[in-house]
Write an enzyme that holds these catalytic residues in place. Structure first.
Site, PDB file in Angstrom:
ATOM      1  N   LYS A 116      33.662  14.580 -30.182  1.00 53.84           N
ATOM      2  CA  LYS A 116      34.832  14.177 -30.964  1.00 53.84           C
ATOM      3  C   LYS A 116      35.398  12.883 -30.396  1.00 53.84           C
ATOM      4  O   LYS A 116      35.186  12.514 -29.237  1.00 53.84           O
ATOM      5  CB  LYS A 116      35.906  15.263 -30.964  1.00 53.84           C
ATOM      6  CG  LYS A 116      36.469  15.658 -29.586  1.00 53.84           C
ATOM      7  CD  LYS A 116      37.544  14.741 -29.066  1.00 53.84           C
ATOM      8  CE  LYS A 116      38.042  15.147 -27.675  1.00 53.84           C
ATOM      9  NZ  LYS A 116      38.891  14.112 -27.037  1.00 53.84           N
ATOM     10  N   ASP A 119      40.643  22.013 -26.943  1.00 56.30           N
ATOM     11  CA  ASP A 119      39.735  21.282 -27.825  1.00 56.30           C
ATOM     12  C   ASP A 119      38.673  22.154 -28.473  1.00 56.30           C
ATOM     13  O   ASP A 119      37.982  21.712 -29.396  1.00 56.30           O
ATOM     14  CB  ASP A 119      39.003  20.180 -27.031  1.00 56.30           C
ATOM     15  CG  ASP A 119      39.883  18.997 -26.699  1.00 56.30           C
ATOM     16  OD1 ASP A 119      40.996  18.906 -27.243  1.00 56.30           O
ATOM     17  OD2 ASP A 119      39.457  18.152 -25.889  1.00 56.30           O
TER      18      ASP A 119
END
Length: 337
Positions: free
Chosen positions: A49, A176
């Site tokens: 990401k 996350d």
């Protein structure tokens, strides 16, 4: 943990939106019914990401920070393979594999343990991680491995755990990890674990410059606290201009809206990153920022041709170890046929 947010325990809200981001079946993993225990192995591919916006609030009493964290999954992937075994073991291959813990502090191992505990079974599995996401680079590689292991074990063991429960386990693993399961684009609030999926209207092209060594996410947050001590830290909020740029697929507008409140502390801890950021923009990137907590730096470019040119220039500049091109958005954790 490699990622732009802190790790910790806590619940999560179900991801809002209509995307079935976990597998082929709605609400589950895409492997349906019992009897999958006989599978010889299951492999899951899971993306890295980039945080196109990371707004950080003041430290909370529990030591965490409220965030407005706009995640965008990119086409750099780890693969996690789960195979039946007599006990829980972890192996790893790929760039910087020697820096990946192979004990039960690894998020992949923790994911297997938490999932097994939920279902009252032993976490007897061998997890093999094929790394391609930079280690400790601010791109959520460790979180990706946790999400990948969770989905792989769920399929291997034939559990068909509901999507909401998988996301709850992800949130327990770290801030996350839920996004690593979901992919695409999402706004993370709370610690970053409460996700609202976001529409993306086009493809964005990126270059990622991989630095030597890593940066500890808790240390970077500690430096943020030091740098902001005595100041009035605003409540984190997503940028309307950035969300609109994602929705319309406007690369130029997105370049003007990129923001990362952890960039200043990362540069404070690793001043050499400034030279990498400059080298990328000098080579033609529309915008540059530190990815999450760093030290990987991210460069938004206009197209694939420019991405190749910027990556070549960055590698030649001597300011980074290597440079990688990627596109976004990318799908979240997926079973590999």
């Amino acid at each position: 943990m490699s990622g732009g947010t802190e790790r910790g325990n806590g619940g999560t809200e179900p991801v809002r939106g209509g995307t079935d981001a976990v597998g082929a079946g709605t609400g589950g993993t895409g492997v349906t019914g019992a009897g999958n225990e006989g599978r010889r192995s299951v492999t899951v591919r899971v993306p890295a990401k980039v945080n196109v916006q990371l707004a950080v609030g003041a430290a909370r009493p529990d030591g965490f920070h409220d965030l407005a964290n706009v995640f965008l999954a990119v086409s750099l992937y780890d693969e996690v393979t789960a195979t039946p075994a007599g006990t829980l073991t972890v192996t790893c291959e790929g760039p910087d594999a020697d820096k990946v813990p192979l004990d039960r502090t690894n998020l992949a191992a923790r994911a297997a343990e938490l999932l097994a505990a939920r279902h009252g079974i032993a976490p007897d599995v061998h997890l093999h991680i094929a790394k391609d996401i930079p280690v400790a680079g601010g791109m959520a590689g460790g979180s990706a491995d946790g999400a990948g292991a969770l989905l792989a074990c769920d399929a291997l063991w034939g559990l068909n755990t509901p999507r909401a429960e998988l996301l709850d386990i992800c949130a327990e693993l770290g801030s996350d990890v839920p996004f690593s399961l979901v992919g695409g684009a999402a706004l993370g609030t709370g610690r970053g674990e409460r996700l609202t999926e976001l529409p993306v209207g086009g493809t964005f092209h990126w270059v990622f410059a991989v630095a030597d060594g890593g940066l500890s996410t808790p240390v970077v947050f500690g430096e943020f606290d030091r740098l902001t001590e005595g100041t009035d830290v605003p409540e984190p909020a997503a940028s309307p201009a950035l969300l609109e740029a994602l929705r319309t697929g406007d690369t130029t507008a997105l370049a003007g809206a990129l923001a990362n409140d952890l960039q200043a502390p990362a540069l404070s801890l690793r001043p050499s990153l400034a030279a990498t950021l400059a080298a990328g923009t000098d080579a033609g990137a529309l915008a540059a920022l530190v990815s999450g907590s760093g030290p990987t730096t991210a460069f938004l470019v206009k197209d694939a041709e420019t991405a190749t040119a910027v990556a070549t220039a960055l590698t030649a500049s001597g300011t980074c170890r290597t440079a990688r091109t990627a596109t976004s958005p990318a799908p979240g954790a997926r079973l590999v046929p």
